[in-house]
Design an enzyme around this catalytic site. Structure first.
Site, short mmCIF file in Angstrom:
data_model
loop_
_atom_site.label_atom_id
_atom_site.label_comp_id
_atom_site.label_asym_id
_atom_site.label_seq_id
_atom_site.Cartn_x
_atom_site.Cartn_y
_atom_site.Cartn_z
N HIS A 104 -0.28 -5.33 9.77
CA HIS A 104 0.03 -4.08 9.08
C HIS A 104 -0.99 -3.82 7.98
CE1 HIS A 104 1.83 -7.12 6.50
NE2 HIS A 104 1.85 -6.24 5.52
N ASP A 106 -0.67 -2.33 4.06
CA ASP A 106 0.31 -1.96 3.04
C ASP A 106 0.18 -0.48 2.65
OD1 ASP A 106 1.18 -4.58 2.93
OD2 ASP A 106 -0.06 -5.09 1.19
N HIS A 259 -3.47 -7.15 7.56
CA HIS A 259 -3.16 -8.56 7.31
C HIS A 259 -1.86 -8.95 7.98
CE1 HIS A 259 -1.44 -6.35 3.85
NE2 HIS A 259 -0.51 -7.30 3.80
N ARG A 274 2.78 -10.40 -6.03
CA ARG A 274 1.86 -9.35 -5.59
C ARG A 274 1.88 -8.17 -6.55
NH1 ARG A 274 2.62 -6.05 -0.07
NH2 ARG A 274 3.28 -4.38 -1.44
#
Length: 283
Positions: A104, A106, A259, A274
């Site tokens: 995917h 983000d 990723h 994150r």
């Protein structure tokens, strides 16, 4: 692959032919302007930078992120206590499902997608839990001229609703209780081929996680071409692998990479912090 030395003791080493740079001999808490510029350029040109052996606190993580620009607070992941800018990407010893366990990009479901992310490993399993990255610039370069021209004329629709809503994919798993934002609705329309705003490189901008269909096409009509493109992007020649240790940091460019967080460490805890970096409209 050769190692290039720059100012001070900082070294940059390619992680694979098309993507990734490993940086050593640097402390991200104490960067001069030249070192920061070199790191930023490596992210833009190589998609992801991996920096092992760091000791950033939550406050230092946020301060480093602000050097890149704005911060996008994630609407779905649990926040780290006291630091809303930091999202926790976690899997407990008892959970079977992880976060990001499929290819995917983000925030492609946002009208203005995130520029990138800064991920710090806080707790890692004794083995496994690596993250794979793919270069979508190299993937686009590998396509035929005819397919490139076709894709340049297309736009695609992206959404996260099927993943995060109350009856979405994660709700069916043991991650469902930890996530939030079930009532949020997302829908964005982006070019299938974008130009990187800093390098000008053409990049394939569709992904299996959030791309629904091509604009003006049904999903049924879109899937054969999307699956072909995904199959190209899943070839190992376009990938690099990050092997995490506590304190290690990865900074990646969401516009030019995919990723995939490997889910191969059942029975062990993994905790990552994150911060998502604000981006700009895609063209």
């Amino acid at each position: 692959m050769a190692t290039a030395a720059i100012e001070h003791a900082m070294t940059l080493t390619p992680m694979s032919e098309h993507i990734g740079t490993r940086i050593e001999g640097v402390d991200l808490r104490h960067l001069d302007d030249g070192d920061f510029a070199a790191i930023r350029q490596a992210v833009f040109e190589r998609g992801v930078v991996y920096v092992p052996g760091q000791q950033l606190t939550e406050e230092e993580h946020i301060a480093f992120a602000r050097c890149w620009g704005g911060i996008d607070v994630n609407a779905y992941f649990p926040a780290n206590g006291g630091y809303p800018e930091i999202a926790e990407v976690r899997k407990s010893e008892n959970q079977k499902t992880n976060i990001g366990g499929g290819w995917h990009t983000d925030h492609s479901y946002d009208q203005v997608p995130a520029m990138g992310s800064i991920l710090i490993a806080r707790e890692t399993p004794p083995a496994g839990g690596d993250t794979l990255f793919a270069s979508m610039g190299a993937v686009f370069d590998s396509l035929s001229d005819g397919l490139k021209n076709t894709l340049r004329g297309l736009r695609a629709v992206h959404s996260a609703d099927h993943i995060y809503k109350a009856d979405g994919l994660y709700a069916q798993t043991d991650q469902g209780a930890d996530l939030k934002g079930h009532d949020i609705r997302t829908l964005a329309n982006h070019p299938v081929v974008i130009r990187h705003p800093k390098t000008g490189r053409e990049i394939l901008y569709v992904n299996p996680g959030f791309t629904l269909h091509f604009e003006g096409w049904t999903r049924e009509e879109s899937l054969p071409l999307l699956k072909h493109l995904y199959g190209v992007a899943e070839r190992e020649e376009f990938h690099c692998r990050v092997q995490w240790q506590p304190g290690s940091v990865a900074i990646w460019d969401n516009r030019s990479t995919w990723h995939y967080a490997m889910n191969d460490y059942h029975g062990h805890r993994r905790l990552m912090h994150r911060i998502t970096l604000s981006g700009e409209a895609l063209e």
